[in-house]
Motif scaffolding. Structure first.
Motif, short mmCIF file in Angstrom:
data_model
loop_
_atom_site.label_atom_id
_atom_site.label_comp_id
_atom_site.label_asym_id
_atom_site.label_seq_id
_atom_site.Cartn_x
_atom_site.Cartn_y
_atom_site.Cartn_z
N ALA A 192 11.44 -16.93 -1.75
CA ALA A 192 10.05 -17.24 -2.06
C ALA A 192 9.26 -15.94 -2.05
O ALA A 192 9.75 -14.88 -1.65
CB ALA A 192 9.46 -18.20 -1.04
N VAL A 193 8.01 -16.05 -2.48
CA VAL A 193 7.06 -14.97 -2.25
C VAL A 193 6.33 -15.30 -0.95
O VAL A 193 5.77 -16.40 -0.81
CB VAL A 193 6.04 -14.83 -3.40
CG1 VAL A 193 5.06 -13.72 -3.09
CG2 VAL A 193 6.77 -14.55 -4.71
N TYR A 194 6.37 -14.37 -0.03
CA TYR A 194 5.77 -14.57 1.29
C TYR A 194 4.40 -13.88 1.33
O TYR A 194 4.28 -12.71 0.94
CB TYR A 194 6.68 -14.01 2.38
CG TYR A 194 7.87 -14.90 2.65
CD1 TYR A 194 8.90 -15.01 1.72
CD2 TYR A 194 7.97 -15.64 3.82
CE1 TYR A 194 9.99 -15.84 1.95
CE2 TYR A 194 9.05 -16.46 4.07
CZ TYR A 194 10.06 -16.56 3.12
OH TYR A 194 11.13 -17.38 3.36
N TYR A 195 3.42 -14.62 1.82
CA TYR A 195 2.05 -14.12 1.87
C TYR A 195 1.57 -14.10 3.32
O TYR A 195 1.72 -15.08 4.05
CB TYR A 195 1.12 -15.02 1.07
CG TYR A 195 1.38 -15.01 -0.41
CD1 TYR A 195 2.30 -15.88 -0.98
CD2 TYR A 195 0.69 -14.14 -1.24
CE1 TYR A 195 2.55 -15.88 -2.34
CE2 TYR A 195 0.93 -14.13 -2.61
CZ TYR A 195 1.86 -14.99 -3.15
OH TYR A 195 2.09 -14.99 -4.50
N CYS A 196 0.98 -12.99 3.69
CA CYS A 196 0.35 -12.88 5.00
C CYS A 196 -1.08 -13.42 4.89
O CYS A 196 -1.80 -13.15 3.92
CB CYS A 196 0.31 -11.42 5.44
SG CYS A 196 -0.53 -11.17 7.01
N LYS A 197 -1.46 -14.18 5.89
CA LYS A 197 -2.82 -14.74 5.94
C LYS A 197 -3.48 -14.33 7.25
O LYS A 197 -2.87 -14.41 8.31
CB LYS A 197 -2.78 -16.26 5.84
CG LYS A 197 -4.13 -16.93 6.03
CD LYS A 197 -3.99 -18.43 6.05
CE LYS A 197 -5.29 -19.11 6.41
NZ LYS A 197 -5.15 -20.59 6.46
N VAL A 198 -4.72 -13.91 7.12
CA VAL A 198 -5.53 -13.59 8.29
C VAL A 198 -6.69 -14.57 8.34
O VAL A 198 -7.43 -14.72 7.35
CB VAL A 198 -6.06 -12.15 8.23
CG1 VAL A 198 -7.06 -11.91 9.35
CG2 VAL A 198 -4.91 -11.15 8.32
#
Length: 116
Positions: free
Chosen positions: A91-97
């Motif tokens: 998958a494409v992994y996204y960091c969230k803040v």
């Protein structure tokens, strides 16, 4: 405003490991939680893991026991250690803040590909 830089994606064989990094800068004192989500093409965004300001963590059932999220407060960086990777983790992994006041910030995404 919070700026995010992700790194660490790549190609790995099933059973292998990768570590993703997410470095935050800017208004970091407002950060309440940092975490990761992922998107498989054709599917909805899926929660993966989160770590909150007091160090508490939570994981998706699909990654429990294989992935570990951790944090280096001195560097405002969160890591996602991914072990025993499976092809379905591709998958494409996204960091969230998540910042106080309801603000959310997302990274640019990093591709993780697990070959069988």
């Amino acid at each position: 405003q919070v700026q995010i830089v992700e790194s660490g994606g790549g190609l790995v064989q099933a059973g292998g490991s990768l570590r993703l990094s997410c470095a935050a800068s800017g208004d970091t004192v407002s950060i309440a939680a940092m975490g990761w989500s992922r998107i498989v093409p054709g599917k909805q965004r899926e929660f993966v893991a989160v770590i909150v300001s007091d160090g508490g963590t939570d994981y998706a059932e699909s990654v429990k026991g294989r992935f570990t999220i951790s944090r280096d407060n001195s560097k405002n960086t969160v890591y996602l250690q991914m072990n025993s990777l499976k092809p379905e983790d591709t998958a494409v992994y996204y960091c969230k803040v998540a910042a106080r006041g309801g603000w959310e910030y997302w990274g640019q995404g990093t591709q993780v590909t697990v070959s069988s």
